[in-house]
Design a protein around this motif. Sequence first.
Motif, mmCIF file in Angstrom:
data_model
loop_
_atom_site.group_PDB
_atom_site.id
_atom_site.type_symbol
_atom_site.label_atom_id
_atom_site.label_comp_id
_atom_site.label_asym_id
_atom_site.label_seq_id
_atom_site.Cartn_x
_atom_site.Cartn_y
_atom_site.Cartn_z
ATOM 1 N N THR A 1 -27.018 -30.820 15.352
ATOM 2 C CA THR A 1 -25.649 -30.552 15.731
ATOM 3 C C THR A 1 -25.071 -29.282 14.875
ATOM 4 O O THR A 1 -25.504 -28.934 13.898
ATOM 5 N N THR A 2 -24.083 -28.454 15.375
ATOM 6 C CA THR A 2 -23.618 -27.309 14.847
ATOM 7 C C THR A 2 -22.167 -27.496 14.628
ATOM 8 O O THR A 2 -21.528 -28.121 15.628
ATOM 9 N N GLY A 3 -21.410 -26.722 13.929
ATOM 10 C CA GLY A 3 -19.905 -26.998 13.961
ATOM 11 C C GLY A 3 -19.464 -26.067 12.787
ATOM 12 O O GLY A 3 -20.098 -25.163 12.083
ATOM 13 N N LYS A 4 -18.283 -26.300 12.444
ATOM 14 C CA LYS A 4 -17.384 -25.935 11.444
ATOM 15 C C LYS A 4 -17.472 -26.537 9.878
ATOM 16 O O LYS A 4 -17.492 -27.867 10.120
ATOM 17 N N LYS A 5 -17.760 -25.893 8.953
ATOM 18 C CA LYS A 5 -17.624 -26.523 7.525
ATOM 19 C C LYS A 5 -16.567 -26.384 6.915
ATOM 20 O O LYS A 5 -15.843 -25.019 7.074
ATOM 21 N N GLU A 6 -15.793 -27.231 6.361
ATOM 22 C CA GLU A 6 -14.606 -27.169 5.642
ATOM 23 C C GLU A 6 -14.681 -27.915 4.344
ATOM 24 O O GLU A 6 -15.141 -29.076 4.234
ATOM 25 N N MET A 7 -14.242 -27.263 3.216
ATOM 26 C CA MET A 7 -14.014 -27.723 1.780
ATOM 27 C C MET A 7 -12.802 -28.423 1.623
ATOM 28 O O MET A 7 -11.760 -27.858 2.236
ATOM 29 N N ILE A 8 -12.972 -29.857 1.398
ATOM 30 C CA ILE A 8 -11.567 -30.552 1.124
ATOM 31 C C ILE A 8 -11.352 -31.413 -0.262
ATOM 32 O O ILE A 8 -12.526 -31.496 -0.829
ATOM 33 N N GLN A 9 -10.354 -31.735 -0.563
ATOM 34 C CA GLN A 9 -10.354 -32.446 -1.715
ATOM 35 C C GLN A 9 -9.243 -33.413 -1.422
ATOM 36 O O GLN A 9 -8.199 -33.377 -0.599
ATOM 37 N N LYS A 10 -9.377 -34.664 -1.936
ATOM 38 C CA LYS A 10 -8.715 -35.872 -1.858
ATOM 39 C C LYS A 10 -8.849 -36.684 -2.986
ATOM 40 O O LYS A 10 -9.850 -36.638 -4.002
ATOM 41 N N ASP A 11 -7.764 -37.658 -3.596
ATOM 42 C CA ASP A 11 -7.754 -38.318 -4.506
ATOM 43 C C ASP A 11 -8.196 -39.878 -3.937
ATOM 44 O O ASP A 11 -7.575 -40.444 -3.190
ATOM 45 N N VAL A 12 -9.519 -40.191 -4.739
ATOM 46 C CA VAL A 12 -9.878 -41.588 -4.165
ATOM 47 C C VAL A 12 -9.850 -42.456 -5.488
ATOM 48 O O VAL A 12 -10.576 -42.087 -6.789
ATOM 49 N N ASN A 13 -9.148 -43.387 -5.582
ATOM 50 C CA ASN A 13 -9.310 -44.303 -6.828
ATOM 51 C C ASN A 13 -8.734 -43.563 -7.997
ATOM 52 O O ASN A 13 -9.238 -43.578 -9.049
ATOM 53 N N ASN A 14 -7.713 -42.678 -7.584
ATOM 54 C CA ASN A 14 -7.062 -41.872 -9.017
ATOM 55 C C ASN A 14 -8.071 -40.873 -9.549
ATOM 56 O O ASN A 14 -8.091 -40.330 -10.451
ATOM 57 N N LYS A 15 -9.090 -40.487 -8.511
ATOM 58 C CA LYS A 15 -10.127 -39.289 -9.156
ATOM 59 C C LYS A 15 -10.033 -38.329 -8.035
ATOM 60 O O LYS A 15 -10.186 -38.797 -6.811
ATOM 61 N N LYS A 16 -9.971 -37.145 -8.445
ATOM 62 C CA LYS A 16 -9.993 -35.841 -7.407
ATOM 63 C C LYS A 16 -11.416 -35.923 -6.850
ATOM 64 O O LYS A 16 -12.352 -35.602 -7.887
#
Length: 158
Positions: free
Chosen positions: A96-111
């Motif tokens: 598969t090919t496609g678009k790569k995106e860097m993301i950030q989320k808070d998970v259990n109070n950790k970024k």
Amino acid sequence: MKKVMMIAAIAAALVSCQSKGTQNNDTAMDEGVMTVTGNDSSAVAVYEGILPAADGPGIQYVLSVDSIGPDGESGYTLVTTYLDADGPGKNKSFTTTGKKEMIQKDVNNKKKTAIKLTPDNGEAPVYFVVVNDTTLRLVNDSLQEAVSDLNYDIIQVK
């Protein structure tokens, strides 16, 4: 950007050819995948690992990601090879090919920082949390890790 994608496609094709070679009852895995640098200073990083599978010995992941190109876009190529999918020594590969995106989320109070891979073919995105400089871990869309002792890491190869 086109040069980088062409280099990534060539690297993926080489890996795919090596994987197809394993379908002919050759179960040895080749660790020789490369990092390629293009003329425009964009780099292609390659990650590899064998992750757990429900109905087989594992799924080999080979992920090639490029850094952000001059147009602000970046992409990826992911080759998944299901080991022994069609019987012992008979693997089945998908690319598969496609678009790569860097993301950030808070998970259990950790970024958490992750890579979101959105396939061009409309399939659901795949997420890898950045564990460290050389390791990515497959996670769900909430960036939560599997509740298991199994290894879901892919490691950057030189």
